[in-house]
Design a protein around this motif. Structure first.
Motif, short mmCIF file in Angstrom:
data_model
loop_
_atom_site.label_atom_id
_atom_site.label_comp_id
_atom_site.label_asym_id
_atom_site.label_seq_id
_atom_site.Cartn_x
_atom_site.Cartn_y
_atom_site.Cartn_z
N GLY A 269 -2.05 1.11 8.25
CA GLY A 269 -1.56 -0.28 8.18
C GLY A 269 -2.28 -1.19 9.17
N ASP B 2 6.90 4.16 2.25
CA ASP B 2 6.21 3.22 1.36
C ASP B 2 7.18 2.69 0.29
OD1 ASP B 2 4.09 3.95 2.87
OD2 ASP B 2 3.07 5.12 1.33
N CYS C 18 3.30 -2.14 4.26
CA CYS C 18 3.04 -0.70 4.29
C CYS C 18 4.26 -0.02 4.88
CB CYS C 18 1.86 -0.36 5.19
SG CYS C 18 0.33 -1.20 4.82
N LYS D 216 1.17 5.68 -0.63
CA LYS D 216 0.44 6.95 -0.64
C LYS D 216 1.29 8.00 -1.34
CE LYS D 216 -1.86 10.26 2.41
NZ LYS D 216 -2.04 10.77 3.77
N SER E 198 -8.68 2.98 5.58
CA SER E 198 -8.26 1.59 5.72
C SER E 198 -9.39 0.65 5.31
CB SER E 198 -7.81 1.31 7.15
OG SER E 198 -8.85 1.60 8.06
N CYS F 173 0.86 -1.18 0.00
CA CYS F 173 0.00 0.00 0.00
C CYS F 173 0.90 1.24 0.00
CB CYS F 173 -0.89 0.03 1.24
SG CYS F 173 -1.87 -1.46 1.42
N THR G 267 4.40 -3.46 8.68
CA THR G 267 4.81 -2.10 8.32
C THR G 267 6.31 -1.97 8.54
OG1 THR G 267 4.62 -0.92 10.46
CG2 THR G 267 2.59 -1.27 9.24
N SER H 210 -2.97 2.09 -4.27
CA SER H 210 -3.00 3.40 -3.63
C SER H 210 -4.42 3.93 -3.70
CB SER H 210 -2.05 4.36 -4.36
OG SER H 210 -1.99 5.58 -3.68
#
Lengths: 397, 261
Positions: free
Chosen positions: B129, B38, B116, B8, B98, B6, B176, B60
Motif C-alpha cells: 500500500g 482487502d 488497500c 490479493k 507495488s 487493490c 489502508t 489484483s
C-alpha cells in the motif's frame, strides 16, 4: 536468481519432501519445478548431489554499495520518550555494528528532542543524527519520509532498522520505495549471513507457519522493520557518550499533505502490553465479555497488563489494542498467562518470545500446551478465582 | 469519487498446517480466499460510493486464478475489475509488486482514493500500500478504522498503539484499512450472477508501461535466502489434577520454587 534443477538430477525425491510450497513433483524419474516456485532455495541444501542451483542473472543494478556504511536505528518518539522498541534495536544494532566493524547511529527527528540523545547513547549508539523543526513535532508520513531520505542520501548508511510499529510500518516502505531499496518487514531475528556478510533478516510468513530469512544483496541501505519485544532492551549506561550531528530540516509546512487533527489516547496501563512484564490474556474460552473482569483482576493483583486473542477481540470482548498475535501486537513479557486460548499459530507468533508461558485450557490437546512452560488442564472460569486468591496471598507474603 | 481497491488472493493461512513428519507446509485442501483485510477495503469503498456516488474498480496482481478473487469483489458490488497477470511479474517482492500495481492504476487513470487492506495474511508485510502511494506520489494514511469524506477532504480515524489519531487529507490519497472499518457485506444473488457473467480484462506486461528491469524477480531488491519451520519450544510441566485448587497450588509452588514469583 532463479532456482533450477539440473540434468544431473537422480530423481531421489529429497527436494520434493522439503519444498515448503509443494512446487516440486517427480516426473519420469526427475524432479520438475512448477510455476508456483517462490525461489526460496530450500531444495538447494536438500539435494544430495548438488543438482539444484541458484542461477545468477543480471539484476536491476543497485546503488554503489561500497560507499554505504554504518548501522542506523530510527528512534521513534512517543510521549516525549524513545519507544522501547527503538532502544531494543539499538541493543541489537550494536551487535551488528561490532560484528561488521562499523558505527551505530540513532536517527532522532522532532521538535526539541536533543534531551533524548543521552538515552540513545546510553543504549549504545556512537552517533546521533538529529533533525529538529516545528513541522516535525509530530510524526507525518511526508515530513519524516523526506527527512530520512535526505539523511540516507547524504550520509549513506549500510543498514537501517525501524520498529515494526504502526508509524514504523507507515514510514519504512515509503522511505525504501523512494530510495529504491529492499525492506524486510516484521523481523523477529537479525544476524549476519556467513557467506555474504549481508544482514540476514528472519521473519515469520504464512501466518507464522514458516520462517523466512531474507537478504538484500545489491541495494543500500539494507532496511528492515523489527517487531517490538523480540529483543531485550539494553541496560542504559549513562557514562557512554557520542557525537551529535545536527542536520537542518528542509521541510516546509506545505510539504506535509496530511493534517493531524487530534490524538486520542485510549491506552491505559492495562493495555500497554508491549511494555508489560506480566500479561494475563484471555481467548475464546472466556465465553463472554464479563468474564474478562477476572482476567483484569488477576492482572491487577500481579501488576500486569491484559491481552486478548483475535477470537476475543473479534467477539467484541476487548478492544483491538489488547490483541496479541500475527495481526495484533507482539509481546515479550517475563510471564504470559493464556486463559482459554487454544494457541493458533497466529497467536503463538505474537507471544513466543515470552520468557515463561502459563496456559490454562479445558482441552488437554490444545496446541498452547505444546509451548507452555506450565499448564493446567481445566476450566479457566474455575481456575481464575483460585489463582487470584492464591497469588494475592503470595504477593502479601 | 473514483475509487480503486487493490486486493490479493491468498491461501487461507488459518487453514495451513505443518506436517510433523516432514516439517513442511501441508497445502492440500487449503482454500484460496480474498485477503480478509482487502475485503474490508472493498466494503469501505462501497460505503463511500453509496454516499458520494462514483465508481469502484478492483485490481489484483496474481496468477490467472486470481480472477476468482476479483469476481467475489464484483459480487459484493464493485463496478469493474482488472487482473494484472504475466509470468514476467513472478517472484516479485513488495517493491516490484507495488511498481506494477502503480503502473496499472496509472493506466486506469482518474482516481480519488486508493484503498488497500492493512496487510495480506500470507506475507504480512503491510508494504505494498505505502509503496504504491510512493510510486504514484500521493499522500497516504495507514490503519484507517473509519473514513469520512466531505468534498475533497477525507477524515480518517487512524488506529495507533496507544489509541487513535484523527487525520485529514485531500484527494487523491491512498488509505489502508483495518478490520474495524466494517464487516464486508455478503454478495447478493444478483451481484453473483453479474460477477459470473463478467469478462475480467487481463493486463500483461505489454498492456502497462513498465521498465522490464523493475518487475518480477529482476526488479526485487530482496531475496529469500532460506525457509524453515519455526523452532518448537520445549514441552513444559502440565498439571492435570482432580480439582482446580490442587492444580493451582502445585503451579504456584513450582513458580515460587523456580523464583518466578
Amino acid at each position: 536468481m532463479a532456482v533450477k534443477i539440473m540434468e544431473e538430477c537422480i530423481g531421489c525425491g529429497s527436494c520434493e519432501a522439503v519444498c515448503p510450497f509443494g512446487a516440486i513433483a517427480m516426473q519420469s524419474g526427475k524432479a520438475l519445478m512448477s510455476g508456483i516456485c517462490t525461489q526460496c532455495g530450500a531444495c538447494i541444501d536438500a539435494c544430495p548431489i548438488g543438482a539444484i542451483v541458484r542461477e545468477q542473472e543480471q539484476r536491476f543494478v543497485g546503488n554503489d554499495k561500497d560507499q554505504y556504511k554504518d548501522i542506523w536505528v530510527y528512534i521513534e518518539v512517543s510521549g516525549g520518550q524513545p519507544r522501547k522498541v527503538s532502544l531494543e534495536l539499538l541493543g541489537e544494532g550494536r551487535k551488528l555494528a561490532d560484528a561488521m566493524g562499523q558505527k551505530l547511529a540513532g536517527v532522532l527527528i522532532g521538535d526539541s528532542v536533543e534531551a533524548l540523545a543521552k538515552e540513545v547513547f546510553a543504549a549504545g549508539a556512537d552517533k546521533v543524527y538529529m533533525v529538529e523543526a516545528s513541522e516535525l513535532a509530530c510524526y507525518s508520513t511526508d515530513g519524516y519520509t523526506a527527512t530520512i531520505t535526505d539523511l540516507i542520501n547524504k550520509y549513506k548508511p549500510s543498514v537501517m532498522l525501524l520498529g515494526a510499529t504502526n508509524d514504523g510500518r507507515d514510514l519504512g516502505p515509503r522511505v525504501a520505495c523512494r530510495i529504491g531499496t529492499g525492506l524486510t518487514a516484521d523481523c523477529t531475528g537479525l544476524g549476519i549471513d556467513e557467506s555474504t556478510g549481508l544482514v540476514a533478516w528472519t521473519r515469520p510468513a504464512f501466518g507464522g507457519n514458516i520462517m523466512a530469512t531474507i537478504l538484500c544483496p545489491e541495494h543500500r541501505p539494507q532496511m528492515g522493520t523489527i517487531r517490538p519485544s523480540v529483543f531485550k532492551k539494553p541496560i542504559p549506561n549513562y557514562s557512554l557518550e557520542g557525537e551529535i550531528i545536527r542536520v537542518n530540516s528542509k521541510i516546509k509546512p506545505e510539504d506535509i499533505r496530511t493534517k493531524l487533527i487530534k490524538v486520542i489516547e485510549t491506552c491505559t496501563a492495562s493495555c500497554n502490553i508491549e511494555e508489560a512484564q506480566i500479561i494475563v490474556a484471555g481467548g475464546r474460552g472466556m465465553c463472554k465479555a464479563d468474564n474478562f473482569l477476572l482476567i483484569e483482576e488477576l492482572a491487577g493483583v500481579l501488576g500486569g497488563a491484559v491481552g486478548a486473542s483475535r477470537a476475543a477481540v473479534d467477539a467484541g470482548w476487548k478492544p483491538v489494542m489488547h490483541q496479541v498475535g500475527q495481526t495484533g501486537k507482539t509481546v515479550g513479557p517475563q510471564i504470559y498467562f493464556a486463559f482459554g486460548i487454544s494457541g493458533a499459530i497466529q497467536h503463538l507468533a505474537g507471544m513466543s518470545s515470552s520468557d515463561i508461558v502459563i496456559a490454562v485450557n479445558k482441552d488437554a490437546d490444545a496446541p498452547i500446551f505444546k509451548m507452555a512452560d506450565y499448564g493446567i488442564v481445566g476450566d479457566a472460569m474455575e481456575v481464575l478465582p483460585i489463582m487470584i486468591e492464591e497469588f494475592r496471598k503470595v504477593r502479601e507474603d | 469519487m473514483e475509487i480503486v481497491v487493490c486486493v490479493k488472493q491468498v491461501p487461507d493461512t488459518t487453514e495451513v498446517k505443518i506436517d510433523p513428519a516432514t516439517n513442511t507446509l501441508v497445502r492440500q485442501g487449503v482454500p484460496s480466499i480474498v485477503n480478509p483485510f482487502d475485503k474490508n477495503a472493498v466494503e469501505a469503498a462501497l460505503q463511500i460510493k453509496a454516499k458520494h456516488g462514483g465508481k469502484v474498480t478492483v485490481i489484483s496482481m496474481g496468477p490467472p486464478q486470481a480472477k476468482d478473487a476479483l469476481k467475489e469483489c464484483l459480487a459484493m458490488g464493485a463496478d469493474d475489475a482488472v487482473l494484472i497477470s504475466d509470468r514476467a511479474f513472478g517472484g516479485a517482492d513488495t517493491l516490484a509488486t507495488s511498481y506494477v500495481l502503480a503502473a496499472a492504476i496509472r493506466k486506469i487513470g482518474n482516481f480519488d482514493i486508493i484503498l488497500c487492506g492493512k496487510q495480506a495474511i500470507d506475507g504480512d508485510t503491510a508494504q505494498v500500500g505505502p509503496e504504491i502511494a510512493e510510486h504514484l506520489g500521493v499522500a497516504q494514511v495507514t490503519y484507517a478504522a473509519k473514513i469520512e469524506t466531505e468534498g475533497d477532504v477525507i477524515r480518517v480515524e487512524r488506529e495507533h498503539e496507544d489509541g487513535c489519531e484523527i487525520i485529514e487529507v485531500s484527494v487523491p490519497a491512498l488509505i489502508t484499512v483495518v478490520k474495524a472499518i466494517g464487516e464486508p457485506r455478503f454478495p447478493t444473488v444478483k451481484g453473483t450472477m453479474k460477477a459470473n457473467r463478467s469478462q475480467i480484462p487481463v493486463w500483461t506486461v505489454d498492456d502497462i508501461q513498465v521498465d522490464d528491469q523493475r518487475i518480477g524477480l529482476k526488479g526485487s531488491p530482496t531475496q529469500v535466502r532460506k525457509i524453515f519451520t519455526p523452532p518448537q519450544r520445549k514441552h513444559g510441566v502440565i498439571f492435570q489434577k482432580d480439582t482446580a485448587r490442587e492444580a493451582v497450588t502445585e503451579l504456584i509452588n513450582k513458580l515460587v520454587e523456580a523464583k518466578i514469583v
